[in-house]
Design a protein around this motif. Structure first.
Motif, PDB file in Angstrom:
ATOM      1  N   GLU A   1      -2.155  39.215  22.420  1.00 38.13           N
ATOM      2  CA  GLU A   1      -0.870  39.916  22.311  1.00 38.13           C
ATOM      3  C   GLU A   1      -0.203  39.593  20.983  1.00 38.13           C
ATOM      4  O   GLU A   1       0.352  40.476  20.312  1.00 38.13           O
ATOM      5  CB  GLU A   1       0.058  39.489  23.458  1.00 38.13           C
ATOM      6  CG  GLU A   1      -0.251  40.081  24.809  1.00 38.13           C
ATOM      7  CD  GLU A   1       0.756  39.607  25.840  1.00 38.13           C
ATOM      8  OE1 GLU A   1       1.684  40.383  26.153  1.00 38.13           O
ATOM      9  OE2 GLU A   1       0.623  38.449  26.312  1.00 38.13           O
ATOM     10  N   TYR A   2      -0.239  38.323  20.639  1.00 40.62           N
ATOM     11  CA  TYR A   2       0.397  37.885  19.387  1.00 40.62           C
ATOM     12  C   TYR A   2      -0.304  38.532  18.199  1.00 40.62           C
ATOM     13  O   TYR A   2       0.342  39.025  17.270  1.00 40.62           O
ATOM     14  CB  TYR A   2       0.345  36.359  19.282  1.00 40.62           C
ATOM     15  CG  TYR A   2       1.241  35.798  18.197  1.00 40.62           C
ATOM     16  CD1 TYR A   2       2.537  35.387  18.474  1.00 40.62           C
ATOM     17  CD2 TYR A   2       0.786  35.681  16.887  1.00 40.62           C
ATOM     18  CE1 TYR A   2       3.356  34.880  17.480  1.00 40.62           C
ATOM     19  CE2 TYR A   2       1.600  35.178  15.886  1.00 40.62           C
ATOM     20  CZ  TYR A   2       2.885  34.771  16.191  1.00 40.62           C
ATOM     21  OH  TYR A   2       3.693  34.274  15.193  1.00 40.62           O
TER      22      TYR A   2
ATOM     23  N   TYR B   1      13.953  31.429  19.903  1.00 39.65           N
ATOM     24  CA  TYR B   1      13.412  31.779  21.221  1.00 39.65           C
ATOM     25  C   TYR B   1      14.531  32.215  22.165  1.00 39.65           C
ATOM     26  O   TYR B   1      14.411  33.217  22.877  1.00 39.65           O
ATOM     27  CB  TYR B   1      12.651  30.590  21.800  1.00 39.65           C
ATOM     28  CG  TYR B   1      12.260  30.764  23.252  1.00 39.65           C
ATOM     29  CD1 TYR B   1      11.227  31.623  23.608  1.00 39.65           C
ATOM     30  CD2 TYR B   1      12.941  30.077  24.262  1.00 39.65           C
ATOM     31  CE1 TYR B   1      10.865  31.783  24.942  1.00 39.65           C
ATOM     32  CE2 TYR B   1      12.595  30.237  25.595  1.00 39.65           C
ATOM     33  CZ  TYR B   1      11.560  31.102  25.930  1.00 39.65           C
ATOM     34  OH  TYR B   1      11.215  31.263  27.250  1.00 39.65           O
ATOM     35  N   HIS B   2      15.626  31.466  22.146  1.00 39.88           N
ATOM     36  CA  HIS B   2      16.720  31.732  23.080  1.00 39.88           C
ATOM     37  C   HIS B   2      17.469  33.026  22.766  1.00 39.88           C
ATOM     38  O   HIS B   2      18.075  33.620  23.665  1.00 39.88           O
ATOM     39  CB  HIS B   2      17.689  30.554  23.095  1.00 39.88           C
ATOM     40  CG  HIS B   2      17.085  29.288  23.659  1.00 39.88           C
ATOM     41  ND1 HIS B   2      16.704  29.175  24.974  1.00 39.88           N
ATOM     42  CD2 HIS B   2      16.765  28.114  23.068  1.00 39.88           C
ATOM     43  CE1 HIS B   2      16.193  27.975  25.191  1.00 39.88           C
ATOM     44  NE2 HIS B   2      16.217  27.307  24.061  1.00 39.88           N
ATOM     45  N   ILE B   3      17.445  33.462  21.500  1.00 36.13           N
ATOM     46  CA  ILE B   3      18.151  34.708  21.161  1.00 36.13           C
ATOM     47  C   ILE B   3      17.188  35.885  21.035  1.00 36.13           C
ATOM     48  O   ILE B   3      17.551  36.955  20.558  1.00 36.13           O
ATOM     49  CB  ILE B   3      18.979  34.562  19.863  1.00 36.13           C
ATOM     50  CG1 ILE B   3      18.073  34.242  18.662  1.00 36.13           C
ATOM     51  CG2 ILE B   3      20.052  33.504  20.024  1.00 36.13           C
ATOM     52  CD1 ILE B   3      18.824  34.180  17.334  1.00 36.13           C
TER      53      ILE B   3
ATOM     54  N   CYS C   1       5.927  27.699  24.160  1.00 33.93           N
ATOM     55  CA  CYS C   1       6.054  27.614  25.624  1.00 33.93           C
ATOM     56  C   CYS C   1       4.918  28.352  26.340  1.00 33.93           C
ATOM     57  O   CYS C   1       4.996  28.575  27.562  1.00 33.93           O
ATOM     58  CB  CYS C   1       7.387  28.224  26.073  1.00 33.93           C
ATOM     59  SG  CYS C   1       8.820  27.591  25.221  1.00 33.93           S
ATOM     60  N   ASP C   2       3.909  28.773  25.586  1.00 40.10           N
ATOM     61  CA  ASP C   2       2.797  29.536  26.158  1.00 40.10           C
ATOM     62  C   ASP C   2       3.259  30.821  26.833  1.00 40.10           C
ATOM     63  O   ASP C   2       2.720  31.238  27.859  1.00 40.10           O
ATOM     64  CB  ASP C   2       2.005  28.688  27.166  1.00 40.10           C
ATOM     65  CG  ASP C   2       1.237  27.574  26.485  1.00 40.10           C
ATOM     66  OD1 ASP C   2       0.788  27.790  25.340  1.00 40.10           O
ATOM     67  OD2 ASP C   2       1.103  26.486  27.072  1.00 40.10           O
ATOM     68  N   ASN C   3       4.277  31.465  26.216  1.00 38.86           N
ATOM     69  CA  ASN C   3       4.815  32.693  26.805  1.00 38.86           C
ATOM     70  C   ASN C   3       4.115  33.955  26.318  1.00 38.86           C
ATOM     71  O   ASN C   3       4.472  35.058  26.712  1.00 38.86           O
ATOM     72  CB  ASN C   3       6.312  32.812  26.496  1.00 38.86           C
ATOM     73  CG  ASN C   3       7.141  31.940  27.419  1.00 38.86           C
ATOM     74  OD1 ASN C   3       6.613  31.335  28.336  1.00 38.86           O
ATOM     75  ND2 ASN C   3       8.433  31.865  27.163  1.00 38.86           N
ATOM     76  N   ILE C   4       3.154  33.796  25.390  1.00 44.68           N
ATOM     77  CA  ILE C   4       2.449  34.963  24.869  1.00 44.68           C
ATOM     78  C   ILE C   4       1.005  34.568  24.592  1.00 44.68           C
ATOM     79  O   ILE C   4       0.734  33.476  24.084  1.00 44.68           O
ATOM     80  CB  ILE C   4       3.134  35.506  23.594  1.00 44.68           C
ATOM     81  CG1 ILE C   4       2.420  36.769  23.097  1.00 44.68           C
ATOM     82  CG2 ILE C   4       3.228  34.439  22.523  1.00 44.68           C
ATOM     83  CD1 ILE C   4       3.155  37.472  21.967  1.00 44.68           C
TER      84      ILE C   4
ATOM     85  N   SER D   1       1.525  22.505  15.987  1.00 43.37           N
ATOM     86  CA  SER D   1       1.137  21.987  17.305  1.00 43.37           C
ATOM     87  C   SER D   1       2.396  21.734  18.114  1.00 43.37           C
ATOM     88  O   SER D   1       3.456  21.439  17.554  1.00 43.37           O
ATOM     89  CB  SER D   1       0.321  20.699  17.162  1.00 43.37           C
ATOM     90  OG  SER D   1       1.075  19.696  16.501  1.00 43.37           O
ATOM     91  N   PHE D   2       2.264  21.852  19.417  1.00 44.82           N
ATOM     92  CA  PHE D   2       3.429  21.751  20.292  1.00 44.82           C
ATOM     93  C   PHE D   2       3.141  20.763  21.419  1.00 44.82           C
ATOM     94  O   PHE D   2       2.506  21.115  22.417  1.00 44.82           O
ATOM     95  CB  PHE D   2       3.789  23.126  20.849  1.00 44.82           C
ATOM     96  CG  PHE D   2       3.973  24.161  19.779  1.00 44.82           C
ATOM     97  CD1 PHE D   2       5.139  24.218  19.051  1.00 44.82           C
ATOM     98  CD2 PHE D   2       2.943  25.054  19.472  1.00 44.82           C
ATOM     99  CE1 PHE D   2       5.298  25.150  18.043  1.00 44.82           C
ATOM    100  CE2 PHE D   2       3.087  25.994  18.473  1.00 44.82           C
ATOM    101  CZ  PHE D   2       4.278  26.037  17.756  1.00 44.82           C
ATOM    102  N   PRO D   3       3.584  19.499  21.267  1.00 44.17           N
ATOM    103  CA  PRO D   3       3.354  18.482  22.303  1.00 44.17           C
ATOM    104  C   PRO D   3       4.023  18.867  23.622  1.00 44.17           C
ATOM    105  O   PRO D   3       4.901  19.742  23.676  1.00 44.17           O
ATOM    106  CB  PRO D   3       4.000  17.222  21.707  1.00 44.17           C
ATOM    107  CG  PRO D   3       4.119  17.498  20.245  1.00 44.17           C
ATOM    108  CD  PRO D   3       4.302  18.968  20.110  1.00 44.17           C
ATOM    109  N   ARG D   4       3.612  18.212  24.661  1.00 41.66           N
ATOM    110  CA  ARG D   4       4.212  18.440  25.978  1.00 41.66           C
ATOM    111  C   ARG D   4       5.719  18.208  25.914  1.00 41.66           C
ATOM    112  O   ARG D   4       6.202  17.325  25.219  1.00 41.66           O
ATOM    113  CB  ARG D   4       3.567  17.468  26.991  1.00 41.66           C
ATOM    114  CG  ARG D   4       3.972  17.698  28.441  1.00 41.66           C
ATOM    115  CD  ARG D   4       3.022  16.907  29.354  1.00 41.66           C
ATOM    116  NE  ARG D   4       2.856  15.530  28.900  1.00 41.66           N
ATOM    117  CZ  ARG D   4       3.684  14.552  29.257  1.00 41.66           C
ATOM    118  NH1 ARG D   4       4.701  14.801  30.052  1.00 41.66           N
ATOM    119  NH2 ARG D   4       3.465  13.322  28.822  1.00 41.66           N
TER     120      ARG D   4
END
Length: 618
Positions: A185-186, A168-170, A178-181, A157-160
């Motif tokens: 898709e995943y 992620y950064h590399i 971050c809800d980027n996918i 789980s990923f709290p606010r």
């Protein structure tokens, strides 16, 4: 006194398990029978009718017990459990400490990961394996994690305001935190990974070719080279995993060969129609048994706790016991398992290939066993001669103490028999009576406790893991450590040589010290390596044990002291604020907004830190 003849008359004509005991009350053999009356009586017929090894067993039987079961299946299960528990010396024992790695796709998670595991559980995940080459498993997982940017962390789980990790950064993770996918898709990536692991690498190859071409056209040659290397790796893996049978086939192939003083069993793994690996096992039967009986004993012990059991097990020959074993393993698996001897076709060809393989390796195996024996004898003789100790040194126990400034002091024992380490005999001790950094006193406590258990085992006739007596004690340290241990050994009237392992200024093994005399090791390179290996092994085991205790003690947080804050709330607070200091600085309103918290819990946290600050000022 137990009267064997009289008790033979009382045996029931029913299925069950029989246990033979020696004069010390130790269980030396466990067997099962469809009829206890018929089976047990066979052992006590005229000695000249018995094979030599069976005669040796019968000569050591002082009494027997039996347990009646409702069926032959129940007898088989009970027999296997009693063998595992008591490790009788006349039974075929599978001494295998290896657990093979699997690749797991965690389909039981919202955003699955690709991980290595040695533990297979029925949790909804998808497992691939077993693999006998750990290096290959690591390479496959690293490759998949580079090609497919799936989640690497175990967070569910990923709290606010959750902070993305380095992956992620590399660019090694698409950032589900971050809800980027999107989930579709995943899932598409996960499906491609599963297809790849099942041997369908065509989609992966096409994808890598496209990315390589695009990177090349964009003059990103370094990136293109990485995709090229990945493409070559996929093609090499595909070549290694050529189809050997129907792609739907999932089977194990078991062949055996008698070798010097034992039996070598070779197990071949076939998954998705591909040969994925091979492993050898050595068993040492102490009574005469047929090939079928030895393979049956291996199957019972090897598969009894396996979660991933194949649909088929191919063997060279069978007896009547295999039918009941097949039913039992099917119950463990939860679906049908077919143990059989193939008569023709591709399965017969696979079995013949396996048999030829074990035949070709038999000579090599026997040479290796002989060389190991010769080497062990040389080491034992060299050690005895160096220390001027009479008799053969077969069992060596080594001891070490680990602590930091006397905190969480622990002692460990590692065991070597016939030149090989015996991890099952390793033991750990928490120091109970000594305070502070006192290695001498700690060693004395450990040695006393170890041999007190040795005496207990022989007084009660119960095996407690300490019933064996060593031929030599090796103590990590110098003359003073060895002298401290020798005081305890002498006080307990034990005739066991105590030898110290001395290190130089660079923490490398230098000498042995025995009865105040130093014996240099550098002149015998083989013996030096052997003692160095023992010293490093006992040191490693001690450090790992101490580290595990230390990590348990530091894993507690100050938040655990707050009423109403359990592990889940503690982790959510730390994930949200990032540190205890920021939690301390937060107001009640801010604390109450954290997922999983409420007003009462937030007030408890704020009140706790106010009281803590107040008591410190006072």
């Amino acid at each position: 006194m137990f009267d064997i003849k009289e008790n033979l008359k009382m045996l029931p004509d029913k299925p069950g398990v029989y246990l033979y005991k020696d004069k010390f009350g130790e269980i030396i053999y466990v067997g099962k029978a469809l009829s206890l009356k018929k089976r047990v009586r066979q052992y006590f017929q005229s000695p000249e009718n018995l094979p030599a090894k069976v005669r040796a067993l019968v000569e050591n039987i002082d009494e027997f017990e039996y347990i009646i079961t409702g069926s032959e299946m129940e007898a088989l299960i009970l027999e296997n459990n009693l063998i595992k528990k008591n490790m009788p010396r006349y039974n075929v024992l599978l001494r295998d400490d290896k657990t093979y790695p699997y690749i797991k796709v965690t389909l039981n998670e919202d955003y699955p990961r690709v991980i290595k595991t040695r533990r297979v559980v029925n949790d909804g995940g998808k497992y691939f394996g077993p693999y006998t080459d750990v290096g290959s498993v690591n390479q496959i997982i690293d490759f998949l994690n580079k090609v497919y940017p799936v989640k690497k962390c175990s967070a569910q789980s990923f709290p606010r305001n959750f902070r993305p990790c380095l992956n992620y950064h590399i660019g090694l993770c698409r950032g589900v935190c971050c809800d980027n996918i999107s989930r579709p898709e995943y899932r598409e990536m996960v499906d491609e990974i599963i297809a790849f692991l099942q041997g369908n690498s065509a989609d992966t190859e096409k994808m890598l070719e496209k990315k390589m071409q695009a990177a090349s056209e964009a003059f990103e040659f370094e990136q293109a080279a990485e995709y090229r290397d990945g493409l070559m790796a996929v093609r090499m893996l595909r070549e290694k995993q050529k189809i050997v049978t129907n792609p739907k086939n999932e089977m194990d192939i078991i062949v055996s060969a008698d070798v010097d003083e034992g039996t070598n069993i070779m197990l071949f793994f076939v998954r998705n129609g591909k040969m994925t690996g091979r492993e050898s096992f050595r068993i040492n039967p102490t009574i005469e048994q047929s090939r079928e009986e030895k393979v049956a004993a291996f199957i019972k012990q090897y598969y009894c706790e396996k979660s991933l059991i194949p649909k088929e097990i191919l063997v060279e020959s069978m007896n009547e016991e295999f039918d009941i074993i097949g039913k039992w393993i099917s119950e463990i698996k939860g679906s049908s398992v077919n143990i059989h001897v193939p008569e023709k076709g591709e399965k017969k060809a696979l079995l013949d290939m396996a048999a030829e393989n074990i035949s070709q390796t038999r000579e090599t195996f026997e040479k290796r066993v002989k060389n190991e024996k010769d080497k062990t004898v040389r080491l034992e003789e060299a050690l005895s001669e160096m220390l001027k100790i009479e008799g053969r040194i077969r069992r060596i126990e080594a001891y070490d103490i680990s602590n930091i400034s006397g905190v969480d002091s622990v002692g460990v024992m590692v065991v070597f028999e016939n030149g090989k380490k015996q991890p099952r005999d390793y033991r750990k001790f928490k120091i109970k009576t000594i305070e502070g950094p006192n290695d001498y006193g700690s060693l004395q406590e450990v040695i006393y406790r170890r041999f007190r258990k040795y005496f207990d085992a022989h007084e009660t006739g119960q095996n407690n893991g300490f019933e064996k007596k060593p031929d030599l004690l090796l103590i990590d340290g110098g003359e003073k450590q060895a002298a401290a241990v020798e005081m305890v050994v002498n006080a307990m009237n034990l005739d066991i040589p105590v030898v110290g392992m001395v290190k130089d200024d660079r923490h490398r093994t230098r000498d042995l010290v025995y009865r105040e005399k130093l014996a240099g090791l550098k002149n015998d390179n083989e013996l030096y390596k052997f003692i160095y290996f023992i010293q490093e092994e006992v040191h490693r085991f001690a450090i790992e044990y101490h580290r595990s205790l230390r990590s348990k003690s530091v894993s507690r947080s100050v938040l655990d002291e707050i009423s109403g804050i359990g592990e889940k709330r503690r982790n959510l607070l730390l994930a949200h604020f990032g540190s205890v200091d920021r939690i301390k600085e937060a107001g009640t309103d801010e604390l109450a907004k954290v997922e999983g918290m409420n007003r009462k819990a937030a007030e408890a946290v704020a009140e706790f830190f106010r009281n803590r600050d107040r008591s410190r000022r006072e």
